[in-house]
Design a protein around this motif. Sequence first.
Motif, PDB file in Angstrom:
ATOM      1  N   GLN A  37       0.802  -1.169  -0.002  1.00  0.00           N
ATOM      2  CA  GLN A  37       0.041   0.000   0.153  1.00  0.00           C
ATOM      3  C   GLN A  37       0.984   1.305   0.023  1.00  0.00           C
ATOM      4  O   GLN A  37       0.345   2.233  -0.752  1.00  0.00           O
ATOM      5  N   THR A  38       1.947   1.256   0.851  1.00  0.00           N
ATOM      6  CA  THR A  38       2.760   2.511   0.860  1.00  0.00           C
ATOM      7  C   THR A  38       3.509   2.655  -0.565  1.00  0.00           C
ATOM      8  O   THR A  38       3.604   3.663  -1.058  1.00  0.00           O
ATOM      9  N   ALA A  39       4.093   1.715  -1.088  1.00  0.00           N
ATOM     10  CA  ALA A  39       4.527   1.538  -2.670  1.00  0.00           C
ATOM     11  C   ALA A  39       3.405   2.256  -3.483  1.00  0.00           C
ATOM     12  O   ALA A  39       3.867   2.878  -4.396  1.00  0.00           O
ATOM     13  N   GLN A  40       2.352   1.917  -3.514  1.00  0.00           N
ATOM     14  CA  GLN A  40       1.300   2.186  -4.441  1.00  0.00           C
ATOM     15  C   GLN A  40       1.005   3.817  -4.157  1.00  0.00           C
ATOM     16  O   GLN A  40       0.966   4.525  -5.128  1.00  0.00           O
ATOM     17  N   ALA A  41       1.214   4.406  -2.913  1.00  0.00           N
ATOM     18  CA  ALA A  41       0.865   5.455  -2.583  1.00  0.00           C
ATOM     19  C   ALA A  41       1.955   6.415  -2.982  1.00  0.00           C
ATOM     20  O   ALA A  41       1.853   7.669  -3.188  1.00  0.00           O
ATOM     21  N   SER A  42       3.074   5.866  -3.145  1.00  0.00           N
ATOM     22  CA  SER A  42       4.313   6.754  -3.112  1.00  0.00           C
ATOM     23  C   SER A  42       4.661   6.864  -4.662  1.00  0.00           C
ATOM     24  O   SER A  42       5.500   7.820  -5.165  1.00  0.00           O
ATOM     25  N   MET A  43       3.731   6.279  -5.539  1.00  0.00           N
ATOM     26  CA  MET A  43       4.169   6.388  -6.862  1.00  0.00           C
ATOM     27  C   MET A  43       3.283   7.489  -7.375  1.00  0.00           C
ATOM     28  O   MET A  43       2.105   7.872  -7.168  1.00  0.00           O
ATOM     29  N   LYS A  44       4.364   8.430  -8.066  1.00  0.00           N
ATOM     30  CA  LYS A  44       3.662   9.861  -8.575  1.00  0.00           C
ATOM     31  C   LYS A  44       3.863   9.741  -9.995  1.00  0.00           C
ATOM     32  O   LYS A  44       5.164   9.633 -10.294  1.00  0.00           O
ATOM     33  N   ALA A  45       3.149  10.169 -10.811  1.00  0.00           N
ATOM     34  CA  ALA A  45       3.251  10.594 -12.254  1.00  0.00           C
ATOM     35  C   ALA A  45       3.789  11.861 -12.654  1.00  0.00           C
ATOM     36  O   ALA A  45       3.422  12.093 -13.675  1.00  0.00           O
ATOM     37  N   ALA A  46       4.289  12.455 -11.636  1.00  0.00           N
ATOM     38  CA  ALA A  46       4.855  13.741 -11.930  1.00  0.00           C
ATOM     39  C   ALA A  46       5.978  13.783 -13.076  1.00  0.00           C
ATOM     40  O   ALA A  46       6.812  13.077 -12.587  1.00  0.00           O
ATOM     41  N   GLU A  47       6.091  14.556 -13.957  1.00  0.00           N
ATOM     42  CA  GLU A  47       7.080  14.599 -15.117  1.00  0.00           C
ATOM     43  C   GLU A  47       8.277  15.187 -14.335  1.00  0.00           C
ATOM     44  O   GLU A  47       8.092  16.336 -13.707  1.00  0.00           O
TER      45      GLU A  47
END
Length: 371
Positions: A343-353
């Motif tokens: 869950q922490t890994a999924q939340a830490s993923m950001k699609a910011a360029e």
Amino acid sequence: MSSAPSNDLPPAPAAAPVAPPAVSTAPSPTPPATGRGGALTLLLGTVAAAALVSSGLLWQRLSAIQEQLARQSADSGAQAIEARTMARQAEELVRETAARLSVAEARVSEVALQRSQLEELMQSLSRSRDENLVVDIESAIRLAQQQSQLTGSLEPLVAALKSANTRIERAAQPRLAPVQRAIGRDLDRLTRATVTDTAGLLARLDDLVRQVDELPVLNAVAQAAATRRLAGATAPGSAPAAPTEGMAWWQAALQRSWEVVRDEARGLVRVSRIDQPEAILLAPEQTFFLRENLKLKLLNARLGVLARQFESARADLAAATMALNKYFDPASRRTQNAASTLQTAQASMKAAEQPRLDETLSALATAAAGR
């Protein structure tokens, strides 16, 4: 009237006796004529003497003038000879001076040519040094971009820009001032940007891959019972086991055997609510493939993070979470830790360029072109 012609005519010879009265009358005007002639003679003599004296004086003066003119002519000749000698010497000096001047001009032209060549060499060296500096900075920034794209961290870019700024300050070249200003603006933009901590995310995924082999599956009943029995025995609030001290050895062995048989008999029948029937129907030999499949999903998510494909990585992590919740024991502490990590890994993923350094690269290209 009649006496006048008689005075003009010569006297006749017959008139000689009457001559005395005429002579007696004539002597009266004779003395004045004699006095006038003497005075005239004296005057003429005086004039002649004065003329003679003046002639002598003029002759003397003329002689002096001639002598002076002769001396002046001799002096002029000597001066002319000396002047011709000095003129020849001056001509020789002029020729020598002209020759020296031509040699000096040739040397000055050579020195000017050497100076211009030296200035061109210095400018070329300075230009080549600046060009080498610009090329090195551009190469370092592009390498930092590649490292940042691989690691997903902005630290390589920040370090490369700070190093480039320091090198430009040491160079102290005015033509590199636009590059320094562009680097400052890009540094401000990088410090305000937020991106995914790829290194930390990869570390979490690697830790999950290592923990997969230790996760208990949901159909491992004996293992779960043994785990619960061990946990109950070591729990602080659990009831103390029956004391075996003071018993014979055969009594202690018999009691331990009875406890094992009792636990095994209790484990033969277990009543529980099953939300996922597939977990119970899973064969023991398929557990290996289940764990390997979960590892593959986590490794695919890791590759997606490295490739900056966060959507694919999120899908793989969601599939891994579903498999974890479906086939593994949710009551286990290890399973719970793995689920929280996912869950922490999924939340830490950001699609910011990731921020681009187009301004700095454009300024470097302009400086390299010499504009």
